[in-house]
Every structure is written in structure tokens, then in C-alpha cells.
Design an enzyme around this catalytic site. Sequence first.
Site, mmCIF file in Angstrom:
data_model
loop_
_atom_site.group_PDB
_atom_site.id
_atom_site.type_symbol
_atom_site.label_atom_id
_atom_site.label_comp_id
_atom_site.label_asym_id
_atom_site.label_seq_id
_atom_site.Cartn_x
_atom_site.Cartn_y
_atom_site.Cartn_z
ATOM 1 N N CYS A 19 35.878 -30.592 32.542
ATOM 2 C CA CYS A 19 34.984 -29.645 32.278
ATOM 3 C C CYS A 19 34.157 -29.300 33.629
ATOM 4 O O CYS A 19 34.054 -29.993 34.562
ATOM 5 C CB CYS A 19 33.685 -29.795 31.316
ATOM 6 S SG CYS A 19 33.864 -30.085 30.399
ATOM 7 N N CYS A 50 36.751 -25.778 29.898
ATOM 8 C CA CYS A 50 35.312 -26.176 29.340
ATOM 9 C C CYS A 50 34.243 -26.412 30.749
ATOM 10 O O CYS A 50 34.664 -26.306 31.983
ATOM 11 C CB CYS A 50 35.099 -27.356 28.765
ATOM 12 S SG CYS A 50 35.874 -28.774 29.629
#
Length: 246
Positions: free
Chosen positions: A66, A147
Amino acid sequence: MSSESLTFHRLGCHHPSQLVLPDLRSKDCPKILDTFKNAFIAKNACDITKEDYEPLLHLADQTVPCNKTLFWSKSKELAHQFTRVQSGLFTLEDTLLGYLGDDLTWCGDARSAELNHQSCPHWHECPSNPVSVFWNVISQKFAESACGVAQVMLNGSLSEPFSKYSTFGSVEVYNLDPRKVHTVQAWVMHDVGETSSNSCSSVSINELKLIVSKRNMTFTCQNNYRPARLVQCVKHPEHSSCASNI
Ligand code: N1C
């Protein structure tokens, strides 16, 4: 496009260490090579489908942590120079599949089981050629897996730093998952030496902002993001826009 054909020398398993490949050693390189070839060998070079690359996607499955994804459009060189020094960020070419296809052209032929070394169709002739379909599917996958914060480097020296016809503007931005990506952060980079302007307030960037906001993600924009600007300045240390104190 480069004339280098897909010789697969890159599949010798000697990958730069900076690739996101914690599990590369567990990957079977000859098998990846074979699966890559099977996507387009012995097929009409104008009739390739996303499904043809499914087995390859499945085998080479890779995810970026992420907040570490860097998309780019019309700024490939700088984006790659940047991820080389900022090794915590990854472009698609810093992942296995992007690395394999980068700068290469490849196709097959329905009447042969060999790589076609003569010529491969251009996008204008047929959009469903092996190279275009490859970038479309892997760009889609790359975007779907992002993400947190997603970064995108855009080229502020163009009249349209954001183009809805680019891979970023037509594939990636629509395949970010708003349940996972909360912010899209644009860095609009201008060539060193160009009269300074703030592209973040341009019509083109506003178009991107609208798409992102409509998809329920926050949009932020920075003109000449400083860490990337410093990379540009390596080649122009004397230029006034580079001369401010570090
Ligand atoms: O069309 P673009 O840029 O906006 O595509 C860039 C965007 C990046 O964020 C990448 O994740 O889409 C992905 N991507 C590649 O990684 C890539 N490497 C090489 C898309 N295309 C890529 N190529 C080749 O460059 C491919 O042949 C495609 O047609 C061009 C797109 O470059 P662009 O227009 O500057």
C-alpha cells in the site's frame, strides 16, 4: 517502438534486485516464459484477447505494498529514474510482468509456431495486437491491486498532462478500487528550463480531478514535486530553477 523483439533474455531469472520480487525465487522462469509465449504464439496477431494473458497473470501474480504504487503518463523516463533512487516506490516496470515487456515488441502468426521476427502490427492497424493487449491487461491488474495513496507522475510540459486516451487515463484511473485507494496524488513535472507555470490548475488536470472525485477518492496535486525535481536537476545543476538551496 523499439525494434527489439521478445527474445526472453530477460527471463534468465537475473532480475535487478530492486524489483518487487520477494518470491521470485519460488517462481518457475521457464514456465513463465512458456506461458507468456502461449498467449500469442500460433495466433493471429490482430486477434489477441485479455483471456489469452490470463494464465500469465495468474502465474506472475504480484502485488505492490500500500502507498507504494507510482503510475505515470508521458513521463516514463523520469518516473523510472525516480523509482531507482526512491526504491520504496514501484512503477509497473518495477514489477515482473512490466519489466519483461518494457521496450519490447512481440507477436506470433496463425500459420507458425515461432515468434514473428519480421513485423508486428501497429496499434492503428489493429488494437487487439499482443503488445497493446498485454499493456492493457497488466495495467488494469496493477491499478486494481493499488491501495492507500496512489501516486501518478504527469508531464506538465504537454498541453494536456492528463489525457483520457492514455493508458493511465483510460485504464488505470478507472480500475483503482475506491474501497482500497483513498487518495490519488498527482505530481505534475515540467521540463527544467521551461517557463514556470502551475499546471495543477489547468483544464486537463481538472478533468482528472473530476474523474477521481466522482469515483469517491480524494485528489491532490503538486506542481514540480520536489524530490522528483531534484532528480531532474542532476542534469541541470546550474539552471536557476535548480539552484535554490537544498
Ligand atoms: O498510456 P500511458 O503512457 O499513460 O501509460 C502509462 C501507464 C503507466 O502508469 C503504466 O502503469 O500505463 C502503464 N503502462 C506501462 O507501464 C508501460 N510500459 C511501456 C502503459 N504503457 C506502457 N508502455 C508502452 O508505452 C506501451 O507500448 C504504451 O502504449 C506506451 C504508453 O506510454 P504513455 O502514452 O507515455
